[in-house]
Design an enzyme around this catalytic site. Structure first.
Site, PDB file in Angstrom:
ATOM      1  N   HIS A 223      -3.868 -28.029  20.571  1.00 54.36           N
ATOM      2  CA  HIS A 223      -5.180 -28.475  20.108  1.00 54.36           C
ATOM      3  C   HIS A 223      -6.219 -28.533  21.216  1.00 54.36           C
ATOM      4  CE1 HIS A 223      -2.672 -29.593  16.692  1.00 54.36           C
ATOM      5  NE2 HIS A 223      -3.708 -29.108  16.061  1.00 54.36           N
ATOM      6  N   ARG A 330     -11.506 -29.877  10.533  1.00 51.15           N
ATOM      7  CA  ARG A 330     -10.431 -30.777  10.991  1.00 51.15           C
ATOM      8  C   ARG A 330     -11.051 -32.165  11.121  1.00 51.15           C
ATOM      9  NH1 ARG A 330      -9.014 -26.000  14.385  1.00 51.15           N
ATOM     10  NH2 ARG A 330      -6.816 -25.502  14.062  1.00 51.15           N
ATOM     11  N   ARG A 366     -10.279 -30.701   5.522  1.00 50.84           N
ATOM     12  CA  ARG A 366      -8.853 -31.040   5.569  1.00 50.84           C
ATOM     13  C   ARG A 366      -8.714 -32.527   5.845  1.00 50.84           C
ATOM     14  NH1 ARG A 366      -5.046 -28.366   9.983  1.00 50.84           N
ATOM     15  NH2 ARG A 366      -5.957 -30.001  11.257  1.00 50.84           N
ATOM     16  N   GLU A 471       2.014 -24.271   6.626  1.00 51.13           N
ATOM     17  CA  GLU A 471       2.156 -24.265   8.082  1.00 51.13           C
ATOM     18  C   GLU A 471       3.539 -24.730   8.524  1.00 51.13           C
ATOM     19  OE1 GLU A 471      -0.715 -26.865   9.935  1.00 51.13           O
ATOM     20  OE2 GLU A 471      -0.560 -28.361   8.358  1.00 51.13           O
ATOM     21  N   ASN A 494      -0.690 -21.555  13.478  1.00 51.59           N
ATOM     22  CA  ASN A 494      -0.333 -22.233  14.740  1.00 51.59           C
ATOM     23  C   ASN A 494       0.937 -23.051  14.563  1.00 51.59           C
ATOM     24  OD1 ASN A 494      -2.888 -21.307  15.320  1.00 51.59           O
ATOM     25  ND2 ASN A 494      -3.867 -23.286  14.997  1.00 51.59           N
ATOM     26  N   ASP A 495       0.910 -23.894  13.543  1.00 56.46           N
ATOM     27  CA  ASP A 495       2.108 -24.707  13.311  1.00 56.46           C
ATOM     28  C   ASP A 495       3.229 -23.870  12.703  1.00 56.46           C
ATOM     29  OD1 ASP A 495       1.648 -27.312  14.308  1.00 56.46           O
ATOM     30  OD2 ASP A 495       0.154 -27.599  12.743  1.00 56.46           O
ATOM     31  N   ARG A 505       3.687 -25.519  20.564  1.00 46.78           N
ATOM     32  CA  ARG A 505       2.493 -24.685  20.769  1.00 46.78           C
ATOM     33  C   ARG A 505       1.638 -25.124  21.954  1.00 46.78           C
ATOM     34  NH1 ARG A 505      -0.814 -26.787  15.423  1.00 46.78           N
ATOM     35  NH2 ARG A 505      -2.704 -26.287  16.571  1.00 46.78           N
ATOM     36  N   CYS A 542      -6.163 -19.792   8.510  1.00 45.13           N
ATOM     37  CA  CYS A 542      -7.074 -20.594   9.326  1.00 45.13           C
ATOM     38  C   CYS A 542      -6.480 -20.912  10.693  1.00 45.13           C
ATOM     39  CB  CYS A 542      -7.477 -21.881   8.606  1.00 45.13           C
ATOM     40  SG  CYS A 542      -6.099 -23.006   8.366  1.00 45.13           S
TER      41      CYS A 542
END
Ligand code: PEP
Ligand code: MG
Length: 616
Positions: A223, A330, A366, A471, A494-495, A505, A542
């Site tokens: 992140h 986010r 989200r 994810e 990503n996840d 990550r 995304c």
């Protein structure tokens, strides 16, 4: 009410780092992970500054055991940090290694059964002091004793005293892990260097002040990396040995696309840096011309390009980049850098600002994705456990926490629904693993909507759609079942890559294993995409993959027509799309999906991109 914390550095740096005797004037090139493109030339600003005086804190007797536990956890974290620094000494010049290694050993020793820790524990027990106050008092007492010793080697005494103070500072930083708030002191145009930067720290950076960021720790799609890309700050993370070798005030050249930092650059390196800077500016101006053009392939297939938003400060960048609305808001920013929770009114104000700024373009909000590396103070205040076990990423993260603490979800749903009439909204659920979780969230959603209507709040007849992040491998493989509960999918690569490959990550040590082009990740994406397309349900990507122009042909080939990415990536992705033919993309995807070797997949993608670029 939001209470201000004193300024202090959670961004870590060490006294040891500052002492590494790298000869002044010698150029040093360090390589790391290229996380945010752009070039910075400027003086280093490291984060090894002294912590400002902490307020002294006492604790009730009932908290003594908990406080000792808190100290033990800070000791364990400090040992881990120093152990990591030690394993990476190899990249430093030999003289630096020779001085630094014994020093780190001395620090690690002080984190064992040392006088400092015994004394601090006693102060917690007998004087009922908070752990940081106890550590501070004990370190000062030891330092005073050392300095009062009769010895001619005054320099030696000073060094020993400062070593005790330094280890106490590290403990205190870890005990009071509050974000780095002294960024106001960063000289304009400086390159910020730190051992590590948390996402909450990164959220406080001012891109108009900071020319670049480089850290020892960090992974490609953590992140912190995402936040830096979002802010458009050139950045290199995972730059091993950096904080040991960098000196405050010295010049450096940072190339965020090449993943390189040159410390104390010579004339040639400076010249190359200036050229790279100018060429980056020219490229940006050229891409700027695409702003108003559609993202359409050569055979007429329209692709939706939206922006991911981390903090409202990025709002102006969205229109500048030519994105069509927000594909992923986010909402964690609302909960960061504070020690209470944002109430419904505060959330309504924040969502209103975002929705109104998008003037009719759609916004996908989200709900809170707390947990894992996105640790937030506000939730630590009894709302959620601060320590989520040995594997926080597998713990009470995202929707799991929201279903366990439904009052959090209720407030957030209510706030979002209250702005639903102001624009085109959708709501997205993070970290879904089971269809039943989406069902449970929808029940809460409907209940909140009924309550608002009873209160006379005007809501649209059709409530904003409720979608699921895909994810986790579980969600991807159960996508056909989840599709029956959700209104749309958003694939979080990503996840998905992290959980599929069991690779953190944000962790530099395993960054070489983090690969969204691994066939396992691609198969899960394909399965989920097809499950959605069969039901004609909207599906987008995304995760950071969406913002990588080199990976976009493959995503289109898999059937994806909607991408959401950091705003600054939109022009490059659009440029790529405008040169693509959907039939070619589909053929690429078919060839890729036949492969089981990640290396071969990388080659196929690279060959395709070279051909596409050559044809431009
Ligand atoms: C993802 O996991 O790909 C995603 C978009 O969510 P986040 O990066 O916020 O975890
Ligand atoms: Mg995610």
């Amino acid at each position: 009410m939001k209470t201000e914390k004193p300024e202090r550095a959670a961004v870590r740096g060490t006294e040891a780092s500052r002492r590494a005797p790298v000869r002044r004037g010698r150029e040093q090139v360090l390589r790391g992970i290229a996380v945010s493109p752009g070039v910075a030339i400027g003086p280093i600003f490291d984060t090894t500054e002294e912590l400002p005086a902490l307020p002294r804190r006492s604790i009730p007797i009932s908290q003594v055991e908990a406080e000792k536990q808190r100290l033990a956890e800070a000791v364990a974290l400090s040992r881990k940090q120093l152990g990591k620094l030690k394993t990476r000494l190899g990249v430093l010049p030999e003289e630096a290694q020779e001085e630094l290694a014994p020093l780190l050993d001395a620090y690690i020793l002080m984190l064992g059964n040392s006088r400092l820790l015994r004394g601090a524990r006693k102060r917690i027990e007998n004087e009922h002091l908070a752990a940081e106050t106890a550590v501070d008092d004990e370190a000062e007492a030891i330092a005073a004793l050392i300095l009062a010793t009769r010895d001619d080697d005054k320099a030696g005494l000073n060094r020993r005293a400062s070593e005790v103070r330094e280890i106490a500072r590290r403990l205190t930083r870890n005990l009071t892990a509050t974000p780095f708030r002294s960024l106001g002191k960063v000289p304009v145009g400086a390159i910020l260097v730190a051992e590590e930067l948390t996402p909450a720290d990164a959220a406080l950076l001012d891109p108009t002040r900071i020319a670049g960021v480089a850290t020892d720790e960090g992974g490609p799609d953590g992140h912190t990396a995402i936040m830096l890309r979002a802010l458009g700050i050139p950045a290199v993370l995972g730059c091993t040995g950096l904080s040991g070798a960098a000196r405050r005030g010295e010049q450096a050249v940072l190339d965020g696309a090449a993943g390189q930092v040159v410390l104390r650059p010579g004339e040639r390196a400076l010249e190359r840096g200036r050229e790279a800077l100018a060429s980056f500016a020219r490229e940006r101006a050229r891409l700027g011309k695409l702003r108003r053009l559609p993202a359409i392939t050569t055979d007429g297939e329209l692709v939706e390009l939206q922006a991911n938003l981390e903090i409202p400060a990025e709002l102006p960048l969205i229109a500048q980049a030519g994105a069509q609305g927000i594909g992923l808001l986010r909402t964690e920013f609302l909960f960061m850098n504070r020690d209470d929770l944002p109430d419904e009114e505060a959330q309504v104000a924040a969502y209103t600002q975002v929705v109104e700024a998008m003037v009719g373009d759609s916004v996908t909000i989200r709900v809170l994705d707390w947990g894992g590396e996105k640790d937030m103070e506000a939730l630590g205040q009894g709302v959620a456990p601060t320590h989520t076990g040995p594997n926080p990423a597998l713990g009470l993260r995202g929707l799991r926490l929201l279903l366990k603490r439904p009052e959090l979800l209720e407030v957030q749903f209510a706030a979002i629904l209250r702005v639903a009439e102001k624009g085109k909204l959708r709501i997205l659920l993070p970290m879904v693993t089971n269809p039943s979780e989406v069902k449970a969230a929808r029940e809460i959603y409907d209940r909140v909507a009924r309550r608002l209507r009873r209160r006379g709040v005007a809501l649209p007849d059709l409530l904003p759609e409720l979608g699921a992040m895909i994810e986790t491998p579980g969600a991807a493989l159960a996508a056909d079942a989840i599709a029956l509960e959700a209104d749309f999918f958003s694939i979080g690569t990503n996840d998905l890559a992290m959980y599929t490959l069991a690779v953190d990550r944000g962790e530099v040590d395993v960054a070489h294993l983090y690969d969204p082009l691994h066939p396992a990740v691609l198969r899960l994406m394909q399965f989920a995409t097809e499950a959605a397309l069969r039901l004609r349900m909207p599906v987008s990507v995304c995760g950071e993959m969406a913002g990588n122009p080199r990976l976009v042909p493959l995503l289109l080939g898999l059937g994806i027509r909607s991408l959401s990415m950091n705003a600054s990536a939109v022009p490059r992705v659009k440029q790529m799309i405008r040169g693509l033919d959907i039939g070619d993309c589909a053929r690429l995807a078919r060839r890729v999906m036949e492969q089981s070797d990640p290396q071969r997949i990388h080659e196929l993608v690279a060959e395709f991109v070279s051909r596409a670029e050559a044809g431009r």
